[in-house]
Write a protein that holds these residues in place. Structure first.
Motif, PDB file in Angstrom:
ATOM      1  N   PRO A  82      95.838 -43.457   0.349  1.00  0.00           N
ATOM      2  CA  PRO A  82      95.094 -44.418   0.361  1.00  0.00           C
ATOM      3  C   PRO A  82      93.808 -44.376   1.269  1.00  0.00           C
ATOM      4  O   PRO A  82      92.752 -44.998   1.041  1.00  0.00           O
ATOM      5  CB  PRO A  82      95.979 -45.543   0.606  1.00  0.00           C
ATOM      6  CG  PRO A  82      97.354 -45.282   0.367  1.00  0.00           C
ATOM      7  CD  PRO A  82      97.260 -43.748   0.572  1.00  0.00           C
TER       8      PRO A  82
ATOM      9  N   THR B 250      90.162 -43.023  -2.194  1.00  0.00           N
ATOM     10  CA  THR B 250      89.583 -44.135  -2.452  1.00  0.00           C
ATOM     11  C   THR B 250      89.163 -44.456  -3.756  1.00  0.00           C
ATOM     12  O   THR B 250      88.971 -45.547  -4.480  1.00  0.00           O
ATOM     13  CB  THR B 250      88.837 -45.053  -1.526  1.00  0.00           C
ATOM     14  OG1 THR B 250      87.472 -43.938  -1.290  1.00  0.00           O
ATOM     15  CG2 THR B 250      89.228 -45.122  -0.143  1.00  0.00           C
TER      16      THR B 250
ATOM     17  N   ARG C 253      87.130 -48.262  -6.395  1.00  0.00           N
ATOM     18  CA  ARG C 253      87.865 -48.812  -5.213  1.00  0.00           C
ATOM     19  C   ARG C 253      89.224 -49.108  -5.651  1.00  0.00           C
ATOM     20  O   ARG C 253      89.530 -50.137  -5.696  1.00  0.00           O
ATOM     21  CB  ARG C 253      87.159 -50.173  -4.684  1.00  0.00           C
ATOM     22  CG  ARG C 253      85.866 -49.857  -4.114  1.00  0.00           C
ATOM     23  CD  ARG C 253      84.927 -51.165  -3.698  1.00  0.00           C
ATOM     24  NE  ARG C 253      84.872 -51.889  -4.814  1.00  0.00           N
ATOM     25  CZ  ARG C 253      83.500 -51.757  -5.604  1.00  0.00           C
ATOM     26  NH1 ARG C 253      82.741 -50.667  -5.446  1.00  0.00           N
ATOM     27  NH2 ARG C 253      83.450 -52.497  -6.826  1.00  0.00           N
TER      28      ARG C 253
ATOM     29  N   ASP D  81      93.184 -49.559  -5.786  1.00  0.00           N
ATOM     30  CA  ASP D  81      94.097 -50.468  -4.828  1.00  0.00           C
ATOM     31  C   ASP D  81      94.900 -49.507  -4.046  1.00  0.00           C
ATOM     32  O   ASP D  81      95.452 -48.651  -4.726  1.00  0.00           O
ATOM     33  CB  ASP D  81      94.790 -51.288  -5.740  1.00  0.00           C
ATOM     34  CG  ASP D  81      95.839 -52.394  -4.716  1.00  0.00           C
ATOM     35  OD1 ASP D  81      96.963 -51.837  -4.445  1.00  0.00           O
ATOM     36  OD2 ASP D  81      95.022 -53.230  -4.576  1.00  0.00           O
TER      37      ASP D  81
END
Length: 217
Positions: free
Chosen positions: A31, A35, A18, A20
């Motif tokens: 983004p 992921t 996950r 950032d």
């Protein structure tokens, strides 16, 4: 032994499941899409570029970051740095695993430098990609599936080798990077049909071996 394989050393393999969004964006990814990330360092940058391309053939991944480190593995910033960091991105962690599997297989069994003088003081990368994946096809401006000879050697060896490769077969240069690259080598990408790419790579390797054996001629 002349033209003995020098298998790349994989120094680190990590996953971020996950990631950032700020990190993903800074490293060139999307983004919303990337992921999950897979990160690899090794001591041969050009072998890694080929392996990253291989990952895109076997998994729904994108290469979001790949960069050689200055002066090469012999002058690495740390014991895990090697010569390059490659990062693949995907939405699903499973895709990252599949991409990493393909990448690591390629580094172990396919893409590598070769010893050009029997002492590993001159090395050559006369690699032929039979069918480009999404990553290197985009970098080269070629269609996926196109054959390409990926040729790398130290400065004078690469210069003599490129001349020999271009004269040996019906190939054209799609990228020529004169010395120095980040690792103080020189690089050329040639395309044509598969037989021509293979003939060009053989001629390139032979020329590098010849220069290594007879540097003053």
């Amino acid at each position: 032994m002349i033209l003995e394989r020098i298998i790349p050393t994989v120094l680190s393999v990590r996953r971020i499941l996950r990631a950032d969004p700020a990190l993903v964006k800074a490293y060139g990814g999307d983004p919303e899409k990337h992921t999950s990330l897979g990160l690899v360092t090794c001591d041969q940058d050009d072998a890694m570029y080929v392996a990253l391309d291989e990952a895109t053939k076997h998994a729904q991944v994108d290469v979001i970051f790949a960069r050689s480190f200055y002066a090469g593995a012999a002058h690495a910033s740390g014991r895990l740095s090697g010569e390059i960091l490659g990062v693949i991105g995907a939405t699903e962690p499973e895709a990252i695993e599949n991409g990493l599997d393909a990448l690591l297989r390629c580094l172990e069994h396919d893409a590598c430098f070769y010893d050009a003088d029997g002492k590993r003081t001159v090395t050559v990368f006369p690699h032929v990609i039979a069918s480009l994946g999404e990553y290197l096809s985009k970098e080269a401006g070629l269609a996926p599936g196109t054959p390409m000879a990926y040729l790398v050697a130290p400065p004078i060896e690469a210069t003599i080798g490129l001349d020999a490769a271009l004269k040996a077969a019906e190939v054209r240069a799609v990228r020529v990077q004169p010395p120095p690259t980040e690792t103080n080598f020189a690089c050329a990408w040639l395309t044509g049909d598969l037989d021509a790419c293979e003939a060009a790579a053989v001629a390139y390797a032979a020329a590098v071996v010849d220069v290594a054996a007879q540097p003053r001629r």
